[in-house]
Every structure is written in structure tokens, then in C-alpha cells.
Design a protein around this motif. Structure first.
Motif, PDB file in Angstrom:
ATOM      1  N   GLY A  37      22.010  38.941 -41.063  1.00 21.04           N
ATOM      2  CA  GLY A  37      22.205  39.479 -42.296  1.00 21.04           C
ATOM      3  C   GLY A  37      23.185  38.328 -43.157  1.00 21.04           C
ATOM      4  N   VAL A  38      23.296  37.025 -42.829  1.00 29.29           N
ATOM      5  CA  VAL A  38      24.062  36.251 -43.662  1.00 29.29           C
ATOM      6  C   VAL A  38      23.359  35.911 -44.910  1.00 29.29           C
ATOM      7  CG1 VAL A  38      24.919  34.034 -43.320  1.00 29.29           C
ATOM      8  CG2 VAL A  38      24.657  35.254 -41.444  1.00 29.29           C
ATOM      9  N   GLN A  45      35.737  26.472 -40.829  1.00 28.26           N
ATOM     10  CA  GLN A  45      36.458  27.688 -41.168  1.00 28.26           C
ATOM     11  C   GLN A  45      35.685  28.453 -42.363  1.00 28.26           C
ATOM     12  OE1 GLN A  45      40.456  26.259 -42.209  1.00 28.26           O
ATOM     13  NE2 GLN A  45      41.141  26.507 -40.176  1.00 28.26           N
ATOM     14  N   VAL A  46      35.101  27.875 -43.416  1.00 29.58           N
ATOM     15  CA  VAL A  46      34.546  28.606 -44.318  1.00 29.58           C
ATOM     16  C   VAL A  46      33.556  29.362 -43.898  1.00 29.58           C
ATOM     17  CG1 VAL A  46      33.217  28.377 -46.508  1.00 29.58           C
ATOM     18  CG2 VAL A  46      35.428  27.079 -46.214  1.00 29.58           C
ATOM     19  N   ALA A  47      32.739  28.583 -42.803  1.00 24.52           N
ATOM     20  CA  ALA A  47      31.338  29.187 -42.298  1.00 24.52           C
ATOM     21  C   ALA A  47      31.595  30.445 -41.422  1.00 24.52           C
ATOM     22  CB  ALA A  47      30.569  28.299 -41.607  1.00 24.52           C
ATOM     23  N   ALA A  48      32.789  30.234 -40.660  1.00 23.91           N
ATOM     24  CA  ALA A  48      33.111  31.289 -39.718  1.00 23.91           C
ATOM     25  C   ALA A  48      33.580  32.649 -40.327  1.00 23.91           C
ATOM     26  CB  ALA A  48      34.046  30.529 -38.808  1.00 23.91           C
ATOM     27  N   VAL A  49      34.312  32.520 -41.382  1.00 24.74           N
ATOM     28  CA  VAL A  49      34.671  33.695 -41.936  1.00 24.74           C
ATOM     29  C   VAL A  49      33.671  34.382 -42.798  1.00 24.74           C
ATOM     30  CG1 VAL A  49      37.047  33.164 -41.933  1.00 24.74           C
ATOM     31  CG2 VAL A  49      35.749  32.667 -44.145  1.00 24.74           C
ATOM     32  N   ALA A  50      32.314  33.958 -42.976  1.00 21.40           N
ATOM     33  CA  ALA A  50      31.303  34.659 -43.834  1.00 21.40           C
ATOM     34  C   ALA A  50      30.888  35.931 -43.130  1.00 21.40           C
ATOM     35  CB  ALA A  50      30.302  33.580 -44.009  1.00 21.40           C
ATOM     36  N   TYR A  51      30.500  36.861 -43.934  1.00 25.43           N
ATOM     37  CA  TYR A  51      30.123  38.118 -43.112  1.00 25.43           C
ATOM     38  C   TYR A  51      28.754  37.790 -42.533  1.00 25.43           C
ATOM     39  CZ  TYR A  51      27.908  42.905 -43.022  1.00 25.43           C
ATOM     40  OH  TYR A  51      27.580  43.857 -42.642  1.00 25.43           O
ATOM     41  N   GLY A  52      28.563  38.332 -41.298  1.00 26.67           N
ATOM     42  CA  GLY A  52      27.561  38.206 -40.466  1.00 26.67           C
ATOM     43  C   GLY A  52      27.338  37.101 -39.422  1.00 26.67           C
ATOM     44  N   VAL A  53      28.299  36.265 -39.694  1.00 26.88           N
ATOM     45  CA  VAL A  53      28.333  34.996 -38.732  1.00 26.88           C
ATOM     46  C   VAL A  53      28.664  35.219 -37.525  1.00 26.88           C
ATOM     47  CG1 VAL A  53      29.159  32.401 -38.505  1.00 26.88           C
ATOM     48  CG2 VAL A  53      28.665  33.431 -40.897  1.00 26.88           C
ATOM     49  N   ASN A  54      27.686  34.676 -36.353  1.00 34.21           N
ATOM     50  CA  ASN A  54      28.353  35.063 -35.088  1.00 34.21           C
ATOM     51  C   ASN A  54      28.951  33.682 -34.596  1.00 34.21           C
ATOM     52  OD1 ASN A  54      27.597  37.714 -35.108  1.00 34.21           O
ATOM     53  ND2 ASN A  54      25.383  37.255 -34.438  1.00 34.21           N
ATOM     54  N   ILE A 106      20.697  28.903 -39.458  1.00 32.49           N
ATOM     55  CA  ILE A 106      20.950  28.409 -40.767  1.00 32.49           C
ATOM     56  C   ILE A 106      21.447  27.111 -40.576  1.00 32.49           C
ATOM     57  CG2 ILE A 106      21.750  28.239 -42.939  1.00 32.49           C
ATOM     58  CD1 ILE A 106      22.374  31.568 -42.299  1.00 32.49           C
ATOM     59  N   VAL A 107      20.637  26.151 -41.175  1.00 34.78           N
ATOM     60  CA  VAL A 107      21.345  24.580 -40.968  1.00 34.78           C
ATOM     61  C   VAL A 107      21.806  24.260 -42.298  1.00 34.78           C
ATOM     62  CG1 VAL A 107      20.846  22.163 -40.467  1.00 34.78           C
ATOM     63  CG2 VAL A 107      19.874  24.204 -38.731  1.00 34.78           C
ATOM     64  N   ILE A 108      22.684  23.748 -42.620  1.00 32.71           N
ATOM     65  CA  ILE A 108      23.449  23.377 -44.097  1.00 32.71           C
ATOM     66  C   ILE A 108      23.897  21.976 -43.743  1.00 32.71           C
ATOM     67  CG2 ILE A 108      24.913  23.797 -45.900  1.00 32.71           C
ATOM     68  CD1 ILE A 108      24.676  26.743 -45.164  1.00 32.71           C
ATOM     69  N   LYS A 109      23.536  21.154 -44.536  1.00 33.50           N
ATOM     70  CA  LYS A 109      24.011  19.587 -44.566  1.00 33.50           C
ATOM     71  C   LYS A 109      25.177  19.792 -45.506  1.00 33.50           C
ATOM     72  CE  LYS A 109      22.936  14.974 -44.852  1.00 33.50           C
ATOM     73  NZ  LYS A 109      21.928  13.843 -44.952  1.00 33.50           N
ATOM     74  N   CYS A 165      32.553  20.330 -52.184  1.00 28.72           N
ATOM     75  CA  CYS A 165      31.961  19.684 -53.187  1.00 28.72           C
ATOM     76  C   CYS A 165      30.387  19.405 -52.934  1.00 28.72           C
ATOM     77  CB  CYS A 165      32.218  18.063 -53.579  1.00 28.72           C
ATOM     78  SG  CYS A 165      34.040  18.437 -54.112  1.00 28.72           S
ATOM     79  N   HIS A 166      29.757  19.471 -51.623  1.00 30.66           N
ATOM     80  CA  HIS A 166      28.543  19.168 -51.684  1.00 30.66           C
ATOM     81  C   HIS A 166      28.070  19.791 -50.350  1.00 30.66           C
ATOM     82  CE1 HIS A 166      24.489  17.135 -52.081  1.00 30.66           C
ATOM     83  NE2 HIS A 166      24.558  16.903 -50.764  1.00 30.66           N
ATOM     84  N   ALA A 167      26.817  20.596 -50.554  1.00 30.81           N
ATOM     85  CA  ALA A 167      26.219  21.345 -49.356  1.00 30.81           C
ATOM     86  C   ALA A 167      24.722  21.677 -49.866  1.00 30.81           C
ATOM     87  CB  ALA A 167      26.938  22.723 -49.092  1.00 30.81           C
ATOM     88  N   THR A 168      24.016  21.460 -48.751  1.00 26.09           N
ATOM     89  CA  THR A 168      22.624  21.626 -49.085  1.00 26.09           C
ATOM     90  C   THR A 168      21.883  22.492 -47.805  1.00 26.09           C
ATOM     91  OG1 THR A 168      22.151  19.382 -49.866  1.00 26.09           O
ATOM     92  CG2 THR A 168      20.421  20.353 -49.246  1.00 26.09           C
ATOM     93  N   ILE A 169      21.118  23.270 -48.190  1.00 26.51           N
ATOM     94  CA  ILE A 169      20.671  24.168 -47.414  1.00 26.51           C
ATOM     95  C   ILE A 169      19.474  23.426 -46.884  1.00 26.51           C
ATOM     96  CG2 ILE A 169      19.408  26.446 -46.792  1.00 26.51           C
ATOM     97  CD1 ILE A 169      21.120  27.666 -49.226  1.00 26.51           C
ATOM     98  N   GLU A 170      19.187  23.551 -45.543  1.00 26.06           N
ATOM     99  CA  GLU A 170      17.955  22.660 -44.917  1.00 26.06           C
ATOM    100  C   GLU A 170      17.126  23.574 -44.377  1.00 26.06           C
ATOM    101  OE1 GLU A 170      19.123  19.504 -42.716  1.00 26.06           O
ATOM    102  OE2 GLU A 170      19.771  18.306 -44.245  1.00 26.06           O
ATOM    103  N   ILE A 171      17.670  24.272 -43.488  1.00 23.98           N
ATOM    104  CA  ILE A 171      16.770  25.387 -42.550  1.00 23.98           C
ATOM    105  C   ILE A 171      17.462  26.738 -42.345  1.00 23.98           C
ATOM    106  CG2 ILE A 171      15.661  25.871 -40.295  1.00 23.98           C
ATOM    107  CD1 ILE A 171      16.205  22.906 -39.675  1.00 23.98           C
ATOM    108  N   VAL A 172      16.382  27.804 -42.818  1.00 26.78           N
ATOM    109  CA  VAL A 172      16.751  29.079 -42.527  1.00 26.78           C
ATOM    110  C   VAL A 172      15.547  29.698 -42.042  1.00 26.78           C
ATOM    111  CG1 VAL A 172      17.372  31.456 -43.552  1.00 26.78           C
ATOM    112  CG2 VAL A 172      18.056  29.211 -44.667  1.00 26.78           C
ATOM    113  N   GLU A 173      15.567  30.251 -40.711  1.00 25.82           N
ATOM    114  CA  GLU A 173      14.741  30.636 -39.893  1.00 25.82           C
ATOM    115  C   GLU A 173      15.243  31.797 -38.864  1.00 25.82           C
ATOM    116  OE1 GLU A 173      14.810  27.617 -35.919  1.00 25.82           O
ATOM    117  OE2 GLU A 173      13.225  27.313 -37.629  1.00 25.82           O
TER     118      GLU A 173
END
Length: 122
Positions: free
Chosen positions: A49-50, A22-31, A5-8, A64-72
Motif C-alpha cells: 500500500g505504498v 531515510q526518506v524512503a524508510a519512513v514512508a507509510y507501508g514500506v517494509n 518499486i524502483v526509483i532512480k 532534487c531529482h527522482a524518477t519512478i522506473e518500475i512499480v510491480e
């Protein structure tokens, strides 16, 4: 299924980058989480399974600002196929050898002392 997943994310300083990691690291399923892009303004997240929508929402709440760019889907590299080796000369079946000797026993005999030593207490 592994995901890439790439998020801007709008990150102006090192504190913003730290919070985003830190926010991304504690999310469920993140390696793993890494900064990506020429300006280090993208998060590259690998996991299984993120929930991408929940992750983006958590980043928006914090930064305040986050955009999903790629999910593969990340495909595992297939192991190299081994080349078949020619069979070696046939090995003879193992031989079983039986020992015909009778089992040996050690015998001990307990003999009582005929004259016990006198008591030295008295």
C-alpha cells in the motif's frame, strides 16, 4: 498487495544516499529499502500500500531529482503441493474402558484434647 518499486534518485555522495534511504524508510507501508543498480543510484522498495507518487515527491523535495522506473506487484511463491500419500491401514476406533470401582474417600476425625496444658505465661 505487495509492491516492488524502483526509483532512480540523483545521489552524489554517501550523505545523499543516507538521506534517500531515510526518506524512503519512513514512508507509510514500506517494509524494506535497498540500493540497487551498478552505480547504487536506484532505490528498490518493497512494501504494501505504498503511495508511489507521494514517495517520489518526498524524494524530490529532499534530493532534487527522482524518477519512478518500475512499480510491480510481487506475487508470493505458492507453497508446494503435497503429494498424496497412500492411506495407511485403517485404525480401529478407540476403545472406551469404564472403571466400575466405587470412589475412595479418606475420613478424618477431630478429637478434642481432654486436659489442656496449663498456661506458662503467669
Amino acid at each position: 498487495m505487495k509492491q516492488k518499486i524502483v526509483i532512480k534518485v540523483s545521489m552524489h555522495c554517501s550523505k545523499c544516499r543516507t538521506e534517500a534511504l531515510q526518506v524512503a524508510a519512513v514512508a507509510y507501508g514500506v517494509n524494506s529499502v535497498a540500493l540497487h543498480g551498478p552505480e547504487k543510484d536506484k532505490l528498490m522498495i518493497l512494501g504494501e500500500g505504498v503511495d508511489v507518487a507521494c514517495l517520489a515527491e518526498a524524494l524530490r523535495k529532499k534530493l532534487c531529482h527522482a524518477t519512478i522506473e518500475i512499480v510491480e506487484e510481487v506475487k508470493e511463491p505458492s507453497p508446494p503441493t503435497p503429494t498424496p500419500t497412500p492411506p495407511a491401514s485403517p485404525t480401529p476406533p478407540p476403545q472406551i474402558i469404564y472403571c466400575q470401582q466405587p470412589p475412595q474417600f479418606e475420613c478424618y476425625r477431630v478429637v478434642a484434647d481432654p486436659s489442656p496444658a496449663p498456661s506458662t505465661i503467669m
